[in-house]
Design a protein around this motif. Structure first.
Motif, PDB file in Angstrom:
ATOM      1  N   THR A 202       0.819  -1.205   0.000  1.00  9.51           N
ATOM      2  CA  THR A 202       0.000   0.000   0.000  1.00  9.51           C
ATOM      3  C   THR A 202       0.856   1.260   0.000  1.00  9.51           C
ATOM      4  OG1 THR A 202      -1.679  -1.179   1.255  1.00  9.51           O
ATOM      5  CG2 THR A 202      -1.822   1.218   1.213  1.00  9.51           C
ATOM      6  N   ASP A 203       0.520   2.180  -0.878  1.00  8.76           N
ATOM      7  CA  ASP A 203       1.192   3.481  -0.914  1.00  8.76           C
ATOM      8  C   ASP A 203       0.257   4.509  -0.287  1.00  8.76           C
ATOM      9  OD1 ASP A 203       2.596   5.761  -1.399  1.00  8.76           O
ATOM     10  OD2 ASP A 203       2.169   5.817  -3.559  1.00  8.76           O
ATOM     11  N   SER A 204       0.487   4.789   0.985  1.00  4.71           N
ATOM     12  CA  SER A 204      -0.364   5.767   1.668  1.00  4.71           C
ATOM     13  C   SER A 204       0.328   7.114   1.814  1.00  4.71           C
ATOM     14  CB  SER A 204      -0.748   5.227   3.063  1.00  4.71           C
ATOM     15  OG  SER A 204       0.414   4.941   3.817  1.00  4.71           O
ATOM     16  N   GLY A 205       1.425   7.315   1.066  1.00  5.71           N
ATOM     17  CA  GLY A 205       2.153   8.572   1.140  1.00  5.71           C
ATOM     18  C   GLY A 205       1.548   9.636   0.249  1.00  5.71           C
ATOM     19  N   HIS A 206       0.326  10.006   0.540  1.00  8.85           N
ATOM     20  CA  HIS A 206      -0.369  11.032  -0.240  1.00  8.85           C
ATOM     21  C   HIS A 206      -1.036  12.001   0.728  1.00  8.85           C
ATOM     22  CE1 HIS A 206      -4.147   9.075   0.849  1.00  8.85           C
ATOM     23  NE2 HIS A 206      -3.594   7.927   0.503  1.00  8.85           N
ATOM     24  N   LYS A 207      -1.574  13.082   0.203  1.00  7.80           N
ATOM     25  CA  LYS A 207      -2.193  14.099   1.040  1.00  7.80           C
ATOM     26  C   LYS A 207      -3.715  14.129   0.890  1.00  7.80           C
ATOM     27  CE  LYS A 207       1.930  17.037   1.059  1.00  7.80           C
ATOM     28  NZ  LYS A 207       2.483  18.389   0.799  1.00  7.80           N
ATOM     29  N   LEU A 208      -4.270  13.044   0.325  1.00  3.63           N
ATOM     30  CA  LEU A 208      -5.717  12.961   0.172  1.00  3.63           C
ATOM     31  C   LEU A 208      -6.362  12.635   1.517  1.00  3.63           C
ATOM     32  CD1 LEU A 208      -5.709  10.863  -3.117  1.00  3.63           C
ATOM     33  CD2 LEU A 208      -6.462  13.252  -2.918  1.00  3.63           C
ATOM     34  N   PRO A 209      -7.622  13.044   1.703  1.00  2.00           N
ATOM     35  CA  PRO A 209      -8.304  12.742   2.969  1.00  2.00           C
ATOM     36  C   PRO A 209      -8.475  11.231   3.151  1.00  2.00           C
ATOM     37  CG  PRO A 209      -9.476  14.444   1.726  1.00  2.00           C
ATOM     38  CD  PRO A 209      -8.449  13.867   0.796  1.00  2.00           C
ATOM     39  N   VAL A 210      -8.375  10.759   4.378  1.00  2.00           N
ATOM     40  CA  VAL A 210      -8.601   9.347   4.682  1.00  2.00           C
ATOM     41  C   VAL A 210      -9.746   9.235   5.685  1.00  2.00           C
ATOM     42  CG1 VAL A 210      -6.233   8.667   4.216  1.00  2.00           C
ATOM     43  CG2 VAL A 210      -6.880   9.352   6.535  1.00  2.00           C
ATOM     44  N   ALA A 211     -10.426   8.065   5.631  1.00  2.45           N
ATOM     45  CA  ALA A 211     -11.585   7.844   6.504  1.00  2.45           C
ATOM     46  C   ALA A 211     -11.170   7.121   7.776  1.00  2.45           C
ATOM     47  CB  ALA A 211     -12.640   7.030   5.761  1.00  2.45           C
ATOM     48  N   GLN A 212     -12.015   7.185   8.775  1.00  2.00           N
ATOM     49  CA  GLN A 212     -11.785   6.453  10.013  1.00  2.00           C
ATOM     50  C   GLN A 212     -11.986   4.952   9.796  1.00  2.00           C
ATOM     51  OE1 GLN A 212     -14.483   8.146  12.887  1.00  2.00           O
ATOM     52  NE2 GLN A 212     -13.011   9.717  13.509  1.00  2.00           N
ATOM     53  N   ASN A 213     -11.425   4.170  10.709  1.00  2.00           N
ATOM     54  CA  ASN A 213     -11.582   2.720  10.645  1.00  2.00           C
ATOM     55  C   ASN A 213     -12.903   2.330  11.316  1.00  2.00           C
ATOM     56  OD1 ASN A 213     -11.347  -0.021  10.522  1.00  2.00           O
ATOM     57  ND2 ASN A 213      -9.620  -0.174  11.928  1.00  2.00           N
ATOM     58  N   LEU A 214     -13.986   2.414  10.535  1.00  2.37           N
ATOM     59  CA  LEU A 214     -15.309   2.087  11.074  1.00  2.37           C
ATOM     60  C   LEU A 214     -15.508   0.581  11.210  1.00  2.37           C
ATOM     61  CD1 LEU A 214     -17.493   4.596   8.999  1.00  2.37           C
ATOM     62  CD2 LEU A 214     -16.495   4.916  11.278  1.00  2.37           C
ATOM     63  N   LEU A 215     -14.804  -0.195  10.411  1.00  2.00           N
ATOM     64  CA  LEU A 215     -14.957  -1.653  10.453  1.00  2.00           C
ATOM     65  C   LEU A 215     -14.390  -2.220  11.756  1.00  2.00           C
ATOM     66  CD1 LEU A 215     -15.771  -4.303   9.114  1.00  2.00           C
ATOM     67  CD2 LEU A 215     -13.550  -4.315   7.949  1.00  2.00           C
ATOM     68  N   ASN A 216     -13.230  -1.739  12.149  1.00  2.00           N
ATOM     69  CA  ASN A 216     -12.607  -2.128  13.412  1.00  2.00           C
ATOM     70  C   ASN A 216     -12.472  -3.653  13.544  1.00  2.00           C
ATOM     71  OD1 ASN A 216     -11.377  -1.526  15.869  1.00  2.00           O
ATOM     72  ND2 ASN A 216     -13.307  -1.696  17.008  1.00  2.00           N
ATOM     73  N   ARG A 217     -12.087  -4.288  12.458  1.00  5.36           N
ATOM     74  CA  ARG A 217     -11.830  -5.739  12.406  1.00  5.36           C
ATOM     75  C   ARG A 217     -13.055  -6.591  12.723  1.00  5.36           C
ATOM     76  NH1 ARG A 217      -5.735  -6.681  14.916  1.00  5.36           N
ATOM     77  NH2 ARG A 217      -4.746  -4.899  13.901  1.00  5.36           N
TER      78      ARG A 217
END
Length: 393
Positions: A202-217
């Motif tokens: 995964t390339d998460s080195g960006h400045k786009l908005p990210v969502a919370q972890n609603l699934l939580n496993r």
């Protein structure tokens, strides 16, 4: 309440199905393994020949391909018999019970008459075995059981260890203990393909908005169309990387959407999501989980989620376990198919991945977290239970 949607197929799915026919399979065989009508497959072949299967930009069938298709049609019966003969292997040397059991596992892909002819047994004998005659409950000798194990091992291309192998043998009408099957497999060097460690890319080195972890496993929703989980992997070919994006319904771990491209773009994940929506037609409110990759965080993909009424959830940074189910699927795909195969072209790789997903994984492969039934069978069993409960109410 989950409702079974009318079947709908994306252009990528249709193209892959038509390619299986062009590669030598009969229309009937492709229709059976994908659980669609033969007329639907013929319609797709006709549309592909007219250049209208995928709309603008579709490729017409070349004169060479048309001639090859004609020759394949003329030799279809012989080719089918040769294919059956290669698959059945040592079963040819065994008695009727083992042959009937092998035939029972192949009836979805080949006509019963052709199977019985190649294995030199009668259709009536097979049908008597299916009705529960005494032969069905006969305890196989070690030689017979070993032959059946080898046959199944070849069918599933080395995907099953002893637990899945035992369940598969039982499903074909023979009593078998895990201890006995495990002992025979170990003694004769029959084992599931070695598992390699999965590498996260995964390339998460960006400045786009990210969502919370609603699934939580919470990986076990109580019904279909509640939680979709998505991810991307790559497959090496002699022509370069082929990228694969998938969407899983976590209820039955079915791959409900997939897409393959030579580049890792937003269109790759968008096409997989489109297929998932086409197939399931979920009501608004589905939780869609992914990693923090730029493709999933992009404005285009987020807009697509909004149009489908899906809620977005993303893994925590650097935590691959937050999106474990699709990574587990990629592990199975790589270990059971990709790692031991050399793909000379991207088309060859795409055809093999299509077969793994649509023919084997979704419809046949026994899943350990689903009680050793396939994702499709698990969903069918759940629907049957729901209908019975509704009737009783």
């Amino acid at each position: 309440m989950f409702k079974v949607p009318n079947k709908a197929y994306t252009a990528q799915f249709k193209t892959a199905a038509v390619q299986r026919v062009k590669d030598g399979q009969s229309v009937r065989s492709v229709a059976r393994e994908l659980e669609i009508s033969t007329q639907t497959v013929r319609n797709w072949i006709k549309a592909e020949g007219a250049g209208t299967l995928n709309g603008a930009g579709s490729k017409l069938v070349t004169p060479e391909q048309m001639e090859l298709s004609r020759l394949r049609a003329e030799n279809k019966r012989l080719q089918m018999e040769l294919e059956i003969g290669k698959k059945c292997g040592g079963v040819l040397r065994e008695g009727p019970p083992v042959k009937y059991a092998w035939i029972d596992g192949q009836c979805r892909d080949y006509p019963l008459a052709a199977l019985c002819e190649v294995l030199s047994v009668s259709i009536n004998g097979y049908r008597a075995w299916k009705r529960g005659g005494t032969v069905e409950r006969k305890r196989l000798t070690e030689v017979q059981l070993l032959s059946l194990i080898k046959s199944i091992h070849a069918e599933v291309k080395g995907a099953y260890g002893s637990p899945r192998m035992t369940e598969e043998i039982r499903s074909r009408g023979f009593p078998a203990s895990k201890t006995r099957v495990e002992r025979l497999m170990s003694r004769h060097g029959i084992r599931a393909r070695h598992r390699r460690r999965y590498r996260v890319t995964t390339d998460s080195g960006h400045k786009l908005p990210v969502a919370q972890n609603l699934l939580n496993r919470e990986f076990t929703p109580h019904e279909p169309n509640r939680v979709f989980s998505s991810d991307i992997t790559y497959i090496w070919t002699d022509e370069g990387w082929l990228y694969l994006a998938v969407v899983l319904d976590l209820f039955n771990r079915e791959v409900v959407g997939w897409s393959m491209r030579a580049d890792m773009t937003t269109e790759l994940v968008g096409d997989a999501l489109t297929m998932a929506w086409f197939r399931r037609k979920p009501a608004p409110g589905v939780l869609h989980h992914s990693d923090r990759g730029a493709q999933y965080a992009s404005h285009a993909y987020q807009g697509q989620l909004a149009r489908y009424g899906m809620r977005c959830s993303m893994s925590r940074k650097g935590n691959c376990w937050d999106n474990a189910p699709p990574e587990s699927f990629f592990n199975s795909l790589k270990n059971e198919r990709v790692h031991t195969t050399r793909y000379r072209t991207q088309r060859e790789a795409a055809a093999d991945v299509f077969e793994y997903i649509e023919v084997f994984y979704n419809r046949s492969r026994r899943h350990s977290s689903l009680g050793l039934v396939s994702p499709t069978k698990y969903l069918q069993n759940w629907l049957t239970t729901q209908q019975a409960q509704d009737t009783a109410a």
